[in-house]
Design a protein around this motif. Structure first.
Motif, short mmCIF file in Angstrom:
data_model
loop_
_atom_site.label_atom_id
_atom_site.label_comp_id
_atom_site.label_asym_id
_atom_site.label_seq_id
_atom_site.Cartn_x
_atom_site.Cartn_y
_atom_site.Cartn_z
N GLY A 45 44.12 98.89 2.04
CA GLY A 45 44.24 100.13 2.80
C GLY A 45 42.86 100.54 3.29
O GLY A 45 41.89 100.48 2.54
N THR A 46 42.77 100.94 4.54
CA THR A 46 41.49 101.34 5.12
C THR A 46 41.65 102.67 5.82
O THR A 46 42.48 102.79 6.73
CB THR A 46 40.96 100.29 6.11
N VAL A 47 40.90 103.67 5.40
CA VAL A 47 40.87 104.96 6.09
C VAL A 47 39.91 104.80 7.27
O VAL A 47 38.80 104.27 7.11
CB VAL A 47 40.42 106.09 5.15
N VAL A 48 40.35 105.26 8.44
CA VAL A 48 39.54 105.09 9.66
C VAL A 48 39.37 106.44 10.35
O VAL A 48 40.19 107.35 10.19
CB VAL A 48 40.18 104.08 10.64
N ASP A 49 38.32 106.55 11.14
CA ASP A 49 38.10 107.72 11.98
C ASP A 49 39.19 107.71 13.06
O ASP A 49 39.33 106.72 13.79
CB ASP A 49 36.70 107.65 12.61
N CYS A 50 39.96 108.79 13.15
CA CYS A 50 41.08 108.84 14.10
C CYS A 50 40.64 108.73 15.55
O CYS A 50 41.41 108.28 16.40
CB CYS A 50 41.88 110.13 13.91
N ILE A 51 39.43 109.14 15.86
CA ILE A 51 38.96 109.12 17.24
C ILE A 51 38.32 107.78 17.61
O ILE A 51 38.68 107.17 18.60
CB ILE A 51 37.97 110.28 17.49
N THR A 52 37.39 107.31 16.77
CA THR A 52 36.65 106.09 17.10
C THR A 52 37.31 104.83 16.56
O THR A 52 37.03 103.73 17.03
CB THR A 52 35.22 106.14 16.54
N GLY A 53 38.16 104.98 15.53
CA GLY A 53 38.76 103.81 14.89
C GLY A 53 37.83 103.11 13.92
O GLY A 53 38.18 102.09 13.34
N GLN A 54 36.64 103.66 13.70
CA GLN A 54 35.66 103.06 12.80
C GLN A 54 36.12 103.20 11.35
O GLN A 54 36.56 104.26 10.93
CB GLN A 54 34.30 103.71 12.98
N ASP A 55 35.97 102.10 10.57
CA ASP A 55 36.33 102.11 9.16
C ASP A 55 35.46 103.09 8.39
O ASP A 55 34.24 103.14 8.58
CB ASP A 55 36.14 100.72 8.53
N ILE A 56 36.10 103.88 7.49
CA ILE A 56 35.37 104.80 6.62
C ILE A 56 35.26 104.21 5.23
O ILE A 56 34.17 104.12 4.67
CB ILE A 56 36.03 106.18 6.61
N PHE A 57 36.39 103.79 4.64
CA PHE A 57 36.38 103.08 3.37
C PHE A 57 37.69 102.32 3.20
O PHE A 57 38.69 102.64 3.82
CB PHE A 57 36.13 104.00 2.17
N SER A 58 37.64 101.27 2.36
CA SER A 58 38.82 100.44 2.09
C SER A 58 39.04 100.35 0.59
O SER A 58 38.12 100.55 -0.20
CB SER A 58 38.61 99.03 2.64
#
Length: 157
Positions: A45-58
């Protein structure tokens, strides 16, 4: 602990271990029918920034899609409490080839053990082969103990 209790604990542990191993082995075997989401999956599971799609943490997760459309899972994000990783939900086949809708809920508690709210996850998955799937959208909603939506996050699986 007396001998009968020790034997009961060992039998339960072996049963649980055998069930988990059997589920994973079964999922890996070739299916005589069309591939399905049903089975036990190791997922990241990977939480991502909703706007940029950049990974925050997995973080690693285990997800089981049971026959009949029920779901159980376990996943603890970094810094989370391992006692709070249990998830329950439902899944169903959607129109199109190998498309599925999954709805998951998990409860949250304070370190003192008080109810602190819930997380609801809605995901649209597509089975890409007998051994893999991808999520086209994952919405994670966090609610406080009174049921108020606190914030919404995005994720991938």
């Amino acid at each position: 602990m007396n001998l009968k209790k020790q034997i009961a604990v060992i039998v339960l542990a072996l049963t649980a271990t055998t069930s988990l191993v059997w589920s994973q082995d079964r999922q890996a075997l070739p299916s005589p029918t069309a591939p399905t989401l049903q089975g036990t999956w190791r997922v990241t599971g990977t939480v991502v920034d909703c706007i940029t799609g950049q990974d925050i943490f997995s973080f690693p997760r285990i997800e089981t899609f049971n026959q009949g459309g029920t779901y159980t899972g376990y996943g603890v994000p970094p810094g989370g409490d391992p006692g709070q990783g249990t998830e329950y939900g439902v899944w169903q086949r959607e129109p199109g080839s190998q498309n599925y809708l999954v709805r998951i809920v998990a409860y949250l508690y304070t370190p003192e053990g008080d109810f602190d709210g819930r997380v609801e996850i809605t995901t649209t998955d597509h089975l890409t082969s007998a051994n893999s799937f991808e999520s086209s959208s994952v919405t994670v909603q966090f609610f406080d103990a009174d049921g108020n939506l606190v914030f919404t996050a995005c994720a991938t699986r």
